[in-house]
Design a protein around this motif. Structure first.
Motif, PDB file in Angstrom:
ATOM      1  N   ARG A  77      -7.192   1.554   5.865  1.00 42.29           N
ATOM      2  CA  ARG A  77      -6.882   2.355   4.677  1.00 42.29           C
ATOM      3  C   ARG A  77      -7.625   1.801   3.459  1.00 42.29           C
ATOM      4  O   ARG A  77      -8.238   2.557   2.705  1.00 42.29           O
ATOM      5  CB  ARG A  77      -5.375   2.370   4.431  1.00 42.29           C
ATOM      6  CG  ARG A  77      -5.010   3.124   3.187  1.00 42.29           C
ATOM      7  CD  ARG A  77      -3.557   3.273   2.856  1.00 42.29           C
ATOM      8  NE  ARG A  77      -2.606   2.528   3.606  1.00 42.29           N
ATOM      9  CZ  ARG A  77      -1.304   2.816   3.604  1.00 42.29           C
ATOM     10  NH1 ARG A  77      -0.849   3.829   2.904  1.00 42.29           N
ATOM     11  NH2 ARG A  77      -0.468   2.081   4.295  1.00 42.29           N
ATOM     12  N   ALA A  78      -7.566   0.503   3.252  1.00 39.18           N
ATOM     13  CA  ALA A  78      -8.231  -0.120   2.115  1.00 39.18           C
ATOM     14  C   ALA A  78      -9.743   0.109   2.168  1.00 39.18           C
ATOM     15  O   ALA A  78     -10.380   0.432   1.163  1.00 39.18           O
ATOM     16  CB  ALA A  78      -7.911  -1.600   2.055  1.00 39.18           C
TER      17      ALA A  78
ATOM     18  N   ALA B 151      -3.594  -1.080   7.591  1.00 35.99           N
ATOM     19  CA  ALA B 151      -3.729  -1.397   6.170  1.00 35.99           C
ATOM     20  C   ALA B 151      -5.187  -1.717   5.822  1.00 35.99           C
ATOM     21  O   ALA B 151      -5.693  -1.285   4.779  1.00 35.99           O
ATOM     22  CB  ALA B 151      -2.816  -2.563   5.799  1.00 35.99           C
ATOM     23  N   GLU B 152      -5.865  -2.443   6.696  1.00 33.93           N
ATOM     24  CA  GLU B 152      -7.270  -2.769   6.464  1.00 33.93           C
ATOM     25  C   GLU B 152      -8.139  -1.516   6.497  1.00 33.93           C
ATOM     26  O   GLU B 152      -9.035  -1.340   5.658  1.00 33.93           O
ATOM     27  CB  GLU B 152      -7.743  -3.775   7.512  1.00 33.93           C
ATOM     28  CG  GLU B 152      -7.108  -5.144   7.333  1.00 33.93           C
ATOM     29  CD  GLU B 152      -7.350  -6.076   8.518  1.00 33.93           C
ATOM     30  OE1 GLU B 152      -8.096  -5.689   9.457  1.00 33.93           O
ATOM     31  OE2 GLU B 152      -6.783  -7.182   8.496  1.00 33.93           O
TER      32      GLU B 152
ATOM     33  N   MET C 261       0.841  -1.180   0.000  1.00 35.88           N
ATOM     34  CA  MET C 261       0.000   0.000   0.000  1.00 35.88           C
ATOM     35  C   MET C 261       0.881   1.235   0.000  1.00 35.88           C
ATOM     36  O   MET C 261       1.797   1.324   0.797  1.00 35.88           O
ATOM     37  CB  MET C 261      -0.902   0.024   1.220  1.00 35.88           C
ATOM     38  CG  MET C 261      -1.866  -1.098   1.270  1.00 35.88           C
ATOM     39  SD  MET C 261      -3.196  -0.689   2.392  1.00 35.88           S
ATOM     40  CE  MET C 261      -4.393  -1.797   1.755  1.00 35.88           C
TER      41      MET C 261
ATOM     42  N   TYR D  11      -4.198   4.644  -6.955  1.00 38.00           N
ATOM     43  CA  TYR D  11      -3.044   5.542  -7.072  1.00 38.00           C
ATOM     44  C   TYR D  11      -3.098   6.389  -8.348  1.00 38.00           C
ATOM     45  O   TYR D  11      -2.913   7.609  -8.301  1.00 38.00           O
ATOM     46  CB  TYR D  11      -1.732   4.758  -7.000  1.00 38.00           C
ATOM     47  CG  TYR D  11      -0.538   5.612  -7.317  1.00 38.00           C
ATOM     48  CD1 TYR D  11      -0.057   6.524  -6.394  1.00 38.00           C
ATOM     49  CD2 TYR D  11       0.083   5.543  -8.561  1.00 38.00           C
ATOM     50  CE1 TYR D  11       1.018   7.338  -6.685  1.00 38.00           C
ATOM     51  CE2 TYR D  11       1.165   6.352  -8.861  1.00 38.00           C
ATOM     52  CZ  TYR D  11       1.629   7.249  -7.926  1.00 38.00           C
ATOM     53  OH  TYR D  11       2.692   8.060  -8.221  1.00 38.00           O
TER      54      TYR D  11
ATOM     55  N   ASP E 139       6.069   2.850  -1.389  1.00 34.63           N
ATOM     56  CA  ASP E 139       5.338   1.625  -1.084  1.00 34.63           C
ATOM     57  C   ASP E 139       5.891   1.018   0.186  1.00 34.63           C
ATOM     58  O   ASP E 139       7.094   0.888   0.352  1.00 34.63           O
ATOM     59  CB  ASP E 139       5.460   0.630  -2.238  1.00 34.63           C
ATOM     60  CG  ASP E 139       4.654   1.078  -3.439  1.00 34.63           C
ATOM     61  OD1 ASP E 139       3.422   1.179  -3.304  1.00 34.63           O
ATOM     62  OD2 ASP E 139       5.250   1.335  -4.495  1.00 34.63           O
TER      63      ASP E 139
ATOM     64  N   GLU F 156      -4.645   0.415  -6.054  1.00 32.07           N
ATOM     65  CA  GLU F 156      -5.767   0.412  -6.991  1.00 32.07           C
ATOM     66  C   GLU F 156      -6.218   1.816  -7.384  1.00 32.07           C
ATOM     67  O   GLU F 156      -6.703   2.014  -8.494  1.00 32.07           O
ATOM     68  CB  GLU F 156      -6.963  -0.358  -6.396  1.00 32.07           C
ATOM     69  CG  GLU F 156      -6.718  -1.844  -6.243  1.00 32.07           C
ATOM     70  CD  GLU F 156      -5.883  -2.206  -5.017  1.00 32.07           C
ATOM     71  OE1 GLU F 156      -5.339  -3.319  -4.995  1.00 32.07           O
ATOM     72  OE2 GLU F 156      -5.744  -1.372  -4.095  1.00 32.07           O
TER      73      GLU F 156
ATOM     74  N   LYS G   3      -2.333   8.641   2.379  1.00 31.55           N
ATOM     75  CA  LYS G   3      -2.388   7.188   2.534  1.00 31.55           C
ATOM     76  C   LYS G   3      -3.430   6.662   1.566  1.00 31.55           C
ATOM     77  O   LYS G   3      -4.601   6.995   1.677  1.00 31.55           O
ATOM     78  CB  LYS G   3      -2.766   6.785   3.963  1.00 31.55           C
ATOM     79  CG  LYS G   3      -1.627   6.849   4.955  1.00 31.55           C
ATOM     80  CD  LYS G   3      -1.229   8.223   5.217  1.00 31.55           C
ATOM     81  CE  LYS G   3      -0.308   8.311   6.432  1.00 31.55           C
ATOM     82  NZ  LYS G   3      -0.223   9.628   6.949  1.00 31.55           N
ATOM     83  N   THR G   4      -3.010   5.818   0.623  1.00 32.54           N
ATOM     84  CA  THR G   4      -3.914   5.342  -0.412  1.00 32.54           C
ATOM     85  C   THR G   4      -3.655   3.872  -0.692  1.00 32.54           C
ATOM     86  O   THR G   4      -2.965   3.203   0.064  1.00 32.54           O
ATOM     87  CB  THR G   4      -3.769   6.211  -1.678  1.00 32.54           C
ATOM     88  OG1 THR G   4      -4.829   5.904  -2.579  1.00 32.54           O
ATOM     89  CG2 THR G   4      -2.423   6.044  -2.356  1.00 32.54           C
ATOM     90  N   THR G   5      -4.218   3.373  -1.776  1.00 37.05           N
ATOM     91  CA  THR G   5      -3.988   1.995  -2.205  1.00 37.05           C
ATOM     92  C   THR G   5      -3.469   2.004  -3.633  1.00 37.05           C
ATOM     93  O   THR G   5      -3.654   2.979  -4.374  1.00 37.05           O
ATOM     94  CB  THR G   5      -5.287   1.160  -2.154  1.00 37.05           C
ATOM     95  OG1 THR G   5      -6.235   1.712  -3.059  1.00 37.05           O
ATOM     96  CG2 THR G   5      -5.880   1.119  -0.746  1.00 37.05           C
TER      97      THR G   5
END
Length: 102
Positions: free
Chosen positions: A95-96, A92-93, A1, A61, A83, A59, A55-57
């Motif tokens: 953020r997603a 992480a969860e 991520m 970006y 990364d 998918e 903070k992103t993912t």
């Protein structure tokens, strides 16, 4: 991520950060104040800027970069992707989940 490092003029930073979170392109954007010294058009410049850590993912970006380029006042905005190989799993969860369902 990924975490995305972005610099922006102080006056534009808050709106840019809010746009990224509102559009679910970032779960969170941290804003830090800084003084930047750089060369532009052959001259040394010094400006007050903000550093945004988005903070992103992976998918979203590319969409985040597109939005920053649309909203950013600079011709050549600083956009750098970092990364993380090791991130606290509950973070992480979160953020997603925060960037899902766009």
């Amino acid at each position: 991520m990924p975490t995305v490092y972005i610099t922006a003029p102080t006056a534009a930073a808050d709106e840019l950060a809010e746009t990224l979170v509102e559009d679910r392109l970032a779960a969170c954007v941290n804003r830090l104040s800084t003084t930047s010294t750089y060369r532009w058009d052959g001259e040394i410049q010094r400006d007050e800027e903000a550093v945004l850590l988005a903070k992103t993912t992976a998918e979203v970006y590319d969409d985040l970069v597109t939005r920053v380029r649309e909203e950013h006042p600079y011709d050549v905005p600083c956009i750098e992707r970092f990364d993380e190989d090791d991130v606290f799993e509950p973070f992480a969860e979160w953020r997603a989940e925060s960037v899902a369902n766009r």
